[in-house]
Design an enzyme around this catalytic site. Structure first.
Site, PDB file in Angstrom:
ATOM      1  N   TYR A  13      -6.543  15.740  -8.058  1.00  0.00           N
ATOM      2  CA  TYR A  13      -5.855  14.890  -9.037  1.00  0.00           C
ATOM      3  C   TYR A  13      -5.049  15.740 -10.023  1.00  0.00           C
ATOM      4  CZ  TYR A  13      -5.068  11.391 -12.659  1.00  0.00           C
ATOM      5  OH  TYR A  13      -4.486  10.551 -13.588  1.00  0.00           O
ATOM      6  N   ASP A  42       0.850  -1.183   0.000  1.00  0.00           N
ATOM      7  CA  ASP A  42       0.000   0.000   0.000  1.00  0.00           C
ATOM      8  C   ASP A  42       0.887   1.235   0.000  1.00  0.00           C
ATOM      9  OD1 ASP A  42      -1.811   2.013   0.340  1.00  0.00           O
ATOM     10  OD2 ASP A  42      -2.691   1.246   2.187  1.00  0.00           O
ATOM     11  N   LYS A  52      -0.923  15.700 -10.403  1.00  0.00           N
ATOM     12  CA  LYS A  52      -0.210  15.365 -11.640  1.00  0.00           C
ATOM     13  C   LYS A  52       0.638  16.535 -12.136  1.00  0.00           C
ATOM     14  CE  LYS A  52      -1.401  11.127 -11.902  1.00  0.00           C
ATOM     15  NZ  LYS A  52      -0.392  10.057 -11.701  1.00  0.00           N
ATOM     16  N   SER A  89      -0.064  13.016 -16.298  1.00  0.00           N
ATOM     17  CA  SER A  89      -1.377  12.950 -16.933  1.00  0.00           C
ATOM     18  C   SER A  89      -1.583  14.212 -17.752  1.00  0.00           C
ATOM     19  CB  SER A  89      -2.469  12.845 -15.866  1.00  0.00           C
ATOM     20  OG  SER A  89      -3.757  13.057 -16.412  1.00  0.00           O
ATOM     21  N   ALA A 113      -3.895  18.758  -9.651  1.00  0.00           N
ATOM     22  CA  ALA A 113      -2.765  19.384  -8.956  1.00  0.00           C
ATOM     23  C   ALA A 113      -1.670  18.375  -8.666  1.00  0.00           C
ATOM     24  CB  ALA A 113      -3.249  20.028  -7.654  1.00  0.00           C
TER      25      ALA A 113
END
Length: 275
Positions: free
Chosen positions: A157, A65, A161, A144, A159
């Site tokens: 998300y 994890d 990437k 991304s 921010a």
């Protein structure tokens, strides 16, 4: 420089599905040994067996994890206990969330930041000394298209990437001349479990999907270049979009993205198509 894949031991996160699985298959076909990391042990073992049988490479698996605060050091120590020396790294693991920020679960957001931001930094810091010592390897961080513009309804998300892209490009500059190749890979909408994890297809706004194999082919073609640039975008349409955004003001960009990620827009489009 030319990558000698049969001399590589590549640590790959998020290896159990999607882009990570495709990376594992492509690298094993080129003769690289692998250290596969993901949470789902059964999928990891199934993939590892397939790659050993098909390509005769060594494959280690670590069900792990990456949201743990000490993920990088823990994974480095676990690999060292097995006598594994990592020569290359692909930070591919990540996930997103979709919806108004005010509706988000703070614990979920914290885990998103841990996996998407902290884990790539931790793992790079933990394994870079041995990668540099081995020489001739690489570090690929998966960013991304969301890195190129603010993403309303996916604020964290996007921010995250953007951080990965900036961090990796800076690392590219620092490591020039060391013999280690570094770059960020930015896919757009891709046929993976991303939307399933997020919980809605609105996360990719109805964009045409690329395949994981195409994304990996883009990355490996870039890696095999004589002097790879610090980042590469998968897909011609995605590259054109990223360049177009640079011509807009920040206000215009985020306003455009607000419209693109508005679920009601897709509802209206579906209603028109049904008429």
């Amino acid at each position: 420089m030319v990558i000698a894949y049969n001399a590589q031991t590549v640590l790959l996160t998020g290896a159990s599905s999607g882009i990570g699985r495709s990376f594992a298959i492509a690298l094993a076909a080129r003769g690289a040994d692998l250290v596969l990391v993901a949470r789902r042990a059964d999928r990891l073992e199934s993939l590892a067996t397939e790659l050993r049988d098909r390509h005769g490479v060594t494959v280690h698996t670590f069900p792990f994890d990456l949201s743990a605060p000490s993920a990088g050091a823990d994974l480095r120590d676990a690999a060292a206990q097995r006598g594994i020396r990592v020569t290359s790294l692909i930070n591919n693991a990540g996930f997103g969330s979709f919806g108004p920020f005010t509706d988000a679960d703070p614990e979920h957001l914290a885990r998103e930041v841990a996996v998407d931001v902290s884990a790539p930094v931790q793992l790079t810091a933990a394994f870079l000394p041995q990668i540099l010592a081995a020489g001739g390897g690489f570090v690929i961080n998966v960013a991304s298209m969301a890195a190129y513009a603010p993403s309303p309804r996916m604020a964290v998300y996007g921010a995250a990437k953007a951080f990965v892209l900036s961090f990796t490009e800076a690392l590219w500059a620092e490591l020039c001349g060391t013999g280690v190749t570094v770059f960020a890979l930015s896919p757009g909408a891709t046929s993976t479990e991303f939307n399933q994890v997020v919980g809605t297809d609105d996360a990719t706004a109805g964009a045409r999907m690329r395949t994981p194999e195409a994304v990996v082919a883009t990355a490996l073609d870039h890696l095999d270049r004589r002097d790879p640039s610090p980042s590469v975008i998968d897909g011609r349409g995605n590259r054109l979009s990223a360049n177009a955004v640079r011509l807009l003001t920040r206000r215009a960009t985020v306003s455009l993205m607000r419209r693109i990620t508005d679920p009601s827009r897709r509802d209206r489009e579906r209603a028109r198509a049904a008429k």
